[in-house]
Structures are given as structure tokens and as C-alpha cells.
Design an enzyme around this catalytic site. Structure first.
Site, mmCIF file in Angstrom:
data_model
loop_
_atom_site.group_PDB
_atom_site.id
_atom_site.type_symbol
_atom_site.label_atom_id
_atom_site.label_comp_id
_atom_site.label_asym_id
_atom_site.label_seq_id
_atom_site.Cartn_x
_atom_site.Cartn_y
_atom_site.Cartn_z
ATOM 1 C CD GLU A 176 0.263 -1.189 3.108
ATOM 2 O OE1 GLU A 176 0.618 -1.228 4.306
ATOM 3 O OE2 GLU A 176 0.334 -2.178 2.341
ATOM 4 C CB SER A 226 9.451 -8.424 7.577
ATOM 5 O OG SER A 226 8.134 -8.673 8.066
ATOM 6 C CB CYS A 281 15.438 -9.148 1.129
ATOM 7 S SG CYS A 281 15.335 -9.920 -0.500
#
Length: 498
Positions: A176, A226, A281
Site C-alpha cells: 500500500e 519481513s 533483502c
């Protein structure tokens, strides 16, 4: 103010929930867009559109699917600059980095264009008297993807092109925080000829995520984000009987041996730690300096860090842009502020950095921490920002033990001129992706991406052959065509091959 709605059944659908989220320009801090948050009913509508489309799309010929994907690839290539500008405006990364993101996403579209080769089955003839056995792969049905803010185009492109090439239909829930790129990807897919309902985009928050995880018509869920959320995604998806691939966080180590070219290693440490403001990441967040390399390596990294140009992503002179939100910037800064008290040496403190004319932007400078204890928060946590930790190790064995003791196992790298040491490292290190003198070893499209330990939840990596296996299920068909005069007789014993 612009409102970004949903894409359902091949067309824009105005949000009806009355709930919206802000979308900021990180370089200015201004809210330029609001995004509609989907209700349960709106998610259900997207899944229903995908289910209806699957009834025909699942049986469409491979030739037609690939023709559409080839056209899609052409459109993405033609619009790559436009998509990159959307990424820069909402994520903040510099334009050249955004272009690179689109290019890596295109690799997976190209992989999907060759799906006919990937879906070839197997046939064994005459396994028994007059009996043949074939293995085929078929689509699952409706599948979903939940994607992160840091790669708003690339990660969706890691998922839905392979899924739809395999014959599935797709519901995408993008971040979002920067949803416009995903919306544009869906528009271009429709322009390429993708039938209505094959690709749908619903924007939203946890309400939309939870509904996708529990919806009985969603067969599989892909996720990148995550580690805590990846663990949650896996648990909820399994609870509701779904196939799941959930890629979590990381704390990637770069091992530098005494024989390494330290200028080369320093350049690569800068690139891998501070590129995209560390919001990757696969970013290198820890350099492990072995032997007496530490002092000189830290000096070289600090010298390079001081020369980095930080500014708005749409400024061609900028090498690093802002972070995604003010809250995330402040959290990243907190790790630097608390580092000295936890035993680290703060060599470069990038907190409090501002850009003239963009004082309200979510900017932070790069930080370098040396001699970081493994007990420090800056070492233990995934910071997801431009903070590089350096730890010291006396020997290779000490370094490999340190790396393997990490709870994450996403990516890692070794810098050395010693082929024997590199070979030993790539076999001994506990990580899913390994670089030898390559700091960010993200595989090309025809190999699969994924880590180990707390960096991966689920059995399959993403894209490549693993992606095809994830989005399909196997079926084995045994056939026999007896002659009209052949008598089988009654035999209740266990079938034998003869």
C-alpha cells in the site's frame, strides 16, 4: 489528490470500503496519492473474477498464452522508463536503480515466454505389457501474491507471469506504500491481450491479506517481505489448506579474506550496502573482515561513503534516494544512535542528514559501524536501511562459524583470490544464495531465488524451475488399450509389472 483504486475483471474498480491509505513522495514528504483499501467483499470480487477466468484460461493453448506474454514483454520494454518513474516517485529509489528493477522483472517475463519448454511432460512406454505411463503438470487455479514496497514492479513480475503462463489466474495485493507500478503492470497486461480476470489487483492492508489467506478459492499464496510476516503468512495459509512460498528477511554477510583486493571489496561493499538506500533483502549489511584486513578496509569504505551523492531519485546526480517513510527513517536512525552504547564504533553517522530544498523528505545519510558485537541490535536485527556493520574475525573458520550462526540464510558473499577458499566457502556456508566476488548474488531468471532458515518459509523458492513447480501440480496417467479379444481375468492380488 489522486486516488488509486483496484483492478478487477480487466478494468478499474472504484474502492467502496471508504478506507484509504496515504501514498507519499519520499523525496518531498508530500502525500500525492491515496490508495483505496479493499474490504472483504472487494477481495471476494477479485477472487470470483479470477475463478471465472480460470474456467477458460486454464485450457487456453500454450501457443496463445506465450503469444500474449511476448506482447506483454514488448509493452513492458516500451514503457520501462514510465514504470521506473512511478517507482521513483513512490518508493524514492534513484531512476537508474528503478530501471534496473524493471529489467530484472523483464527477465522473468522472458522465462514465462518459454513456458512450453518448462511444462513438457514425461512419457514411459511399455512399462508393463501394453501399458504406458505419462507425467504431466497442470495449473492450480486461483493463486495470489502479496508483495513488498522495496521492489514494487520486480517482485510482482517474479510471480504473476510464471503463474499465468502455467494456466493459473492471479490476484495481486501490492504494498500500500507504492502501489502505482503494480496497477500499471496490470493495465499493460490487459493491453497485451490478457483476458479479463486473469490478473487482478486489490489494494489494501491486513484485511485484504487475511481474506486472501483464508479464501477457499485461493489455492496458493506467494509472499515476499519481513520474516515475522512471512512466518505468519505460512502459518495462516497452511491452516487454510493452501500451498505457500513466503520469503522473509535477511542479514547478509560479506566475507573479506586477507588476500582480497581491498579496493575492489570496498567498492562492492558500498554498492551492496547502500544501493537503494539499503532497502533490499539482498543488501550486504555485515562485512566480516578476516585477519588484519579490517582497519584498511574500513578506511576505504569510509572514504567512499563520504563521496556518495544523496538526493531526490529523479535527480540524475543522485546515487541514493530517501527511505520509504518518515517512520522507517527514524527507526533506521535509532540503530545508529544506540550503537556506541552497545559496544560498536560509529565511524560514519548518517543520521540527521537533510537535502537542501527537500527538508521534509525522508532522507538519511549512510552510516558505517565498526567492531560491532554480535550482541548489538545493529547486528542482530534486519535494519533495512543504509547502515553497514563491520565485524572482525581472526580466521576463516571463525568467520564461517559467525555467518552460519545467524538465524537468517538469504544471501552471502566471499571476496578472495583463492579458488580453494571460495570453493570451500560455497559448500560450507548456510545460505540459499552465494556470491564469489559478487556481493548481491540474485540469480538470473532461469535459476530460482530463495534463502534458508528464517529467510524462507515454504518448500519452494521463487521463479525459475521452482516457480513452475510451485504454480502447478503433477498428475501421472497410466494407460492400456487392450486388444478386443484380450481376456484379463480376475486377480485380486497387488498389481505387478510384467
Amino acid at each position: 489528490m489522486k486516488t488509486l483504486n483496484h483492478w478487477i475483471g480487466g478494468k478499474p474498480v472504484e474502492g467502496a470500503s471508504g478506507e484509504f491509505g496515504p501514498v507519499y513522495n519520499p523525496a518531498t514528504g508530500a502525500q500525492d496519492t491515496q490508495v483505496a483499501f479493499a474490504s472483504v467483499a472487494e477481495v471476494d470480487a477479485a477472487v470470483a473474477a479470477a475463478k471465472e477466468a480460470f474456467a477458460s484460461w486454464g485450457t487456453v493453448s500454450l501457443a496463445k498464452r506465450t503469444a500474449i506474454l511476448y506482447k506483454y514483454r514488448e509493452l513492458l520494454d516500451a514503457h520501462r522508463d514510465e514504470i521506473a518513474r512511478l517507482i521513483t516517485a513512490e518508493h524514492g529509489k534513484v531512476h537508474s536503480d528503478a530501471l534496473g528493477e524493471v529489467a530484472r522483472g523483464l527477465e522473468i517475463v522472458e522465462l514465462a515466454c518459454g513456458i512450453a519448454e518448462k511444462l513438457k511432460g514425461e512419457l514411459s512406454t511399455q512399462v508393463s505389457g501394453g501399458v504406458d505411463v505419462a507425467s504431466i503438470r497442470q495449473p492450480l487455479g486461483v493463486v495470489a501474491g502479496i508483495t513488498p514496497f522495496n521492489f514494487p514492479a520486480m517482485v510482482p513480475l517474479w510471480m504473476f507471469p510464471v503463474a499465468i503462463a502455467c494456466g493459473n489466474t492471479f490476484v495481486l495485493k501490492p504494498s500500500e506504500k507504492d502501489p502505482s507500478a503494480s496497477w500499471r503492470l496490470a493495465e499493460l497486461a490487459a493491453e497485451a491481450g490478457l483476458p479479463d480476470g486473469v490478473l487482478n489487483v486489490v489494494n489494501g492492508d491486513k484485511v485484504a491479506v487475511d481474506r486472501l489467506l483464508e479464501h477457499p478459492d485461493v489455492a496458493a499464496v506467494s509472499f515476499v517481505g519481513s520474516t515475522p510476516i512471512a512466518r505468519y503468512i505460512q502459518s495462516r495459509a497452511i491452516e487454510h489448506g493452501k500451498r505457500v512460498q513466503a520469503l522473509g528477511g535477511a542479514k547478509n554477510h560479506m566475507l573479506v579474506l586477507p588476500d582480497a583486493d581491498l579496493d575492489f571489496a570496498a567498492d562492492n561493499a558500498i554498492n551492496a550496502a547502500y544501493g537503494s538506500a539499503g532497502e533490499r533483502c539482498m543488501a550486504v549489511s555485515v562485512v566480516v573482515a578476516v585477519g588484519d584486513t579490517g582497519d584498511e578496509l574500513v578506511k576505504k569504505i569510509a572514504e567512499r561513503a563520504a563521496r556518495l551523492r544523496i538526493g531526490p531519485g529523479d535527480d540524475p546526480a543522485s546515487e541514493m534516494g530517501p527511505l520509504i517513510t518518515k517512520e522507517h527513517r527514524d527507526k533506521v536512525a535509532s540503530y545508529v544512535h544506540g550503537a556506541a552504547a552497545q559496544g560498536a564504533e560509529v565511524v560514519v553517522d548518517g543520521t540527521g542528514y537533510t537535502v537542501e530544498g527537500h527538508e521534509n523528505g525522508f532522507f538519511i545519510g549512510v552510516s558505517l559501524l565498526d567492531k560491532v558485537p554480535t550482541t548489538a541490535d545493529a547486528y542482530r536485527d534486519e535494519i533495512f536501511g543504509p547502515v553497514l556493520c563491520v565485524v572482525r574475525a581472526e580466521t576463516y573458520d571463525e568467520a564461517i562459524e559467525l555467518i552460519n550462526s545467524s538465524r537468517w540464510g538469504n544471501g552471502t558473499a566471499i571476496f578472495t583470490r583463492d579458488g580453494g577458499a571460495a570453493r570451500r566457502f560455497q559448500l560450507e556456508v548456510e545460505a540459499g544464495m552465494v556470491g564469489v566476488n559478487v556481493p548481491i548474488p540474485v540469480p538470473v531468471g532461469y535459476h530460482s531465488f530463495g534463502g534458508w532458515k528464517d529467510s524462507l518459509f515454504g518448500d519452494h523458492h521463487i521463479y525459475g524451475n521452482d516457480g513452475v513447480r510451485f504454480y502447478t501440480r503433477g498428475k501421472v496417467i497410466t494407460t492400456r488399450w487392450p486388444e478386443p479379444s484380450e481376456e484379463v481375468g480376475i486377480n485380486l492380488g497387488f498389481p505387478k509389472n510384467h
